[in-house]
Structures are given as C-alpha cells and as structure tokens.
Enzyme design. Structure first.
Site, PDB file in Angstrom:
ATOM      1  CD  GLN A  18      -2.662  -1.307   2.505  1.00  0.00           C
ATOM      2  OE1 GLN A  18      -2.608  -0.912   3.474  1.00  0.00           O
ATOM      3  NE2 GLN A  18      -3.456  -2.435   2.618  1.00  0.00           N
TER       4      GLN A  18
ATOM      5  CG  HIS B  84      -2.977  -0.649   7.809  1.00  0.00           C
ATOM      6  ND1 HIS B  84      -3.676  -1.094   8.829  1.00  0.00           N
ATOM      7  CD2 HIS B  84      -3.464  -1.084   6.721  1.00  0.00           C
ATOM      8  CE1 HIS B  84      -4.295  -2.303   8.320  1.00  0.00           C
ATOM      9  NE2 HIS B  84      -4.220  -2.248   7.033  1.00  0.00           N
TER      10      HIS B  84
ATOM     11  CD  GLU C 202     -14.512   3.371  13.739  1.00  0.00           C
ATOM     12  OE1 GLU C 202     -13.972   4.532  13.991  1.00  0.00           O
ATOM     13  OE2 GLU C 202     -14.510   2.356  14.593  1.00  0.00           O
TER      14      GLU C 202
ATOM     15  CE1 TYR D 250     -13.540  10.400  17.452  1.00  0.00           C
ATOM     16  CE2 TYR D 250     -11.415  11.324  18.016  1.00  0.00           C
ATOM     17  CZ  TYR D 250     -12.874  11.415  17.895  1.00  0.00           C
ATOM     18  OH  TYR D 250     -13.248  12.602  18.260  1.00  0.00           O
TER      19      TYR D 250
ATOM     20  CE1 TYR E 196      -9.570  -7.299   5.871  1.00  0.00           C
ATOM     21  CE2 TYR E 196      -7.834  -6.926   7.578  1.00  0.00           C
ATOM     22  CZ  TYR E 196      -8.555  -6.482   6.567  1.00  0.00           C
ATOM     23  OH  TYR E 196      -8.737  -5.086   6.393  1.00  0.00           O
TER      24      TYR E 196
END
Ligand SMILES: [Ca+2]
Length: 382
Positions: free
Chosen positions: A92, A157, A252, A262, A273
C-alpha cells in the site's frame, strides 16, 4: 455503470435501515434527488491515489507507483513531473496524496505525502509530507515538513490523506496503524494511528492538545485511528471529519476532536480477516473512547471523502460523499449536525480510491485499477 446507450432502470433496494442502493446499468444513475451521469474524464492511469485541481480544468494526479502528472481538461496525461523524492513502492506504500497549498496562486507550491524509506531501498518506512514549487513540469525547492515516527518495516496502513483548513492556517494529515503492533494507535509516543495537525511550514500549532504533555508527540490531534483514507473540513462548521478502514467490518466516519481517542483496536465493529475477534477488542464501546458517527459493516473498504459543496447538486449540499474500494461505490450520507441520518449508495463498476468535489461543483472519482485506471466525473443528467 456501463456507458452504453441503453436507457437506465435503476434498481432500488433497501439493504439496511435508512439505506437505499441504486444500481445503474447505463450511463445514468437515478438517485433520490437527481439523475446522475457518469463521464470518463481521463483513462490510462495506474493506481491513481490523490487529485487536486489546477486552473482551466487541469488536474494534478498522483499514481501510487511514484508518479505525479498534470491531466489536461481534455483528459490528456502529461509526462511524469520530475523532482519527487525516493518513494518506497511496496504493497500500500507509494506516492499518496497531493494538495495545492492554500496560497498556490502566488507560491505555485504543492504538498505531497508518500511512503518514505529510512534509507535508499529500505522497506522501513513512514508517511512523510513535503512541499515543493511546481514550475515547468518539475518540482523545485523540495522541502520535507513532516515525517512520521517511528519508521516501520511493513507495507500497510500509511494513511496519507491531507486537508488544509479554509484559512490555510492548519494542515491535517491522517496516519495509519502500519498494520502491526496495533496498540500503538492507543499511545501518544508515536504517530501511528493518529490524526496530526501542523502549520503548512511543518511547525506545531501552539494550541495542539499535547504540546505540553511529556512523552507525547506534539503533532497529534486525535488518536485511536486504524487507517484514515479520506478527510475533509465540514463547510458548515469548519470541523475536520475523516473516514477510516476497519478490519473486516467497522469502516468508520469520525468527526475527530482534539485529544480524543477513537478506540482502535479496543473498540470496533470489525473482526479479523477470515473471522474471529480482534484480540485487543473489548466490544463496540468503552470508557473514554469515541463512537464513530457512522460505520459500514460489512466494510466497503472506504477510501476518499468530501463534503459536497457547489452549485451542481444543490440537494446534496453538506452531504458526505465517500468512495468504496471493495464496495465499488460512492456512498452519499445525509448529515444532520454530527449525525448521519440517511445513506444512499451509488454503485459503480470500479473500485473507487478517491472522491473530490471540483471547483466547478462536479464530483471527481479516481478508480483503482493497476492499468487503465480512470478519472470519472459525476454530473446532473441533462
Ligand atoms: Ca473507531
């Protein structure tokens, strides 16, 4: 969303309370308020990730494999812009977001975010932010203003989405949990799993919540995030909002406030997963942790988010528009204060990476393909 000439019959199905799903099988999507045409503005991109808008319909677009291009209003792709730093392209990681500086018209300055290696060729990376002056197809005076701590051996991430406040005083950047040691999102001694707030020159605002907290990193604004992938300022309030990936379930929408937690990975609507509880999770709520404004379970793999503002879709003013990768959709969320009161899903036939309202009031989408990815534009049907 095939762009055929067959007239559309939208299929409307309630999939959950307050949700309508609209599936278009032609070039028009019938929605609750307006019929929407989907146009292809440009194609031939590779994993486009971020977009911002120059003058005369021209756009600046990043591609994850480390290219930044100008796309002309007619869809012509410019040559890759030179002067980027080394971008570690892995999983990513790569070249992430792009944003014009608030004073771009005078300074020609742009901001980028990317996965920055510890040293040349290293897989040990963090998310960094820099500005540079864009001139004659090249970046000049490249200046790094933020580099996440710590650098981590991993390719997941990164967060990386950026937004300036309207007055140009602050830059918010969402940062991910980097995919392991998730409890780092609960700590203030790393940027892992946080939303940061800095001045455009990288300095720390004196009123950031942790500037006087020993051991805390002063850029942190809120924490307990998993992987922020969309961010915007709510026009009616000036407050920052963000969307983040959950694991399997629990994507979210949050309206982060300073010094608030949060919850990731302690509270979540998601699971591992393949199934099974997140080991650190205690449930959907916990003392001292904020509930999301909205969540998608199962996950749509939310990516990209903008509040609608403009004159082309007046019925959508102030609504959230969010993309879905796995969900191949644009979700439109009607917002009342700090609550979401209705969702309408516009199904696309592509993984949607980014959703941006252009200065012309049309809605621009980036699709996520590894070849021939597109910039799409939503406009009201004639
Ligand atoms: Ca959360």
């Amino acid at each position: 969303m095939k762009l055929s000439m067959i007239s559309t019959t939208a299929i409307i199905a309630a999939t959950a309370l307050g949700t309508a799903t609209l599936s278009a099988h032609a070039d028009t999507i019938k929605t609750r308020w307006v019929d929407v045409e989907v146009e292809t503005v440009a194609s031939g991109l590779v994993r486009p990730w971020g977009i911002d808008f120059l003058d005369n319909g021209r756009m600046l677009v990043t591609e994850l494999p480390g290219r930044l291009r100008i796309v002309e209003a007619d869809g012509t792709l410019g040559e890759p812009i030179s002067g980027l730093p080394e971008v570690r392209v892995r999983n990513q990681g790569g070249l992430l977001d792009v944003a014009l500086a608030p004073d771009f018209a005078e300074s020609q300055r742009i901001y980028i975010s990317w996965s920055e290696p510890e040293e040349e060729g290293s897989n040990v990376t963090s998310t960094a932010v820099a500005h540079a002056r864009l001139e004659n197809g090249a970046l000049h005076d490249f200046t790094r203003v933020f580099s996440g701590y710590p650098k981590v051996d991993g390719g997941r991430h990164y967060g990386g989405r950026m937004v300036f406040t309207p007055n140009g005083e602050h830059l918010f950047v969402g940062l991910g949990d980097r995919g392991h040691q998730m409890m780092q999102s609960q700590e203030l001694d790393s940027h892992t799993g946080t939303l940061i707030r800095i001045h455009p020159d990288g300095s720390v605002p004196a009123d950031n919540p942790y500037v006087n907290t020993e051991g805390a990193l002063p850029e942190i604004y809120s924490y307990g995030h998993r992987n922020i992938q969309g961010i915007d300022i709510q026009p009616s309030t000036g407050k920052v909002w963000a969307v983040e990936h959950g694991p399997q379930g629990g994507d979210e929408v949050n309206a982060p406030e300073p010094a608030k937690n949060y919850g990731w990975p302690v509270i979540t609507h998601g699971e591992q997963y393949g199934g099974g509880e997140i080991p650190q999770a205690v449930g959907f709520q916990n003392e001292g942790m904020e509930l999301p404004v909205w969540h998608w379970t199962p996950s749509i793999a939310v990516s990209g988010m903008n509040f609608y503002r403009g004159d082309k879709f007046p019925a959508w003013e102030g609504n959230i528009l969010a993309g879905g990768l796995r969900g191949q959709q644009v979700a439109r969320l009607e917002v009342d204060g700090d609550r979401v009161i209705h969702q309408e899903v516009m199904e696309m036939e592509y993984r949607i990476r980014e959703v941006r309202v252009g200065p012309d009031g049309y809605i621009y989408l980036l699709t996520d393909e590894r070849e021939n990815a597109k910039i799409l534009r939503l406009r009201p049907a004639e």
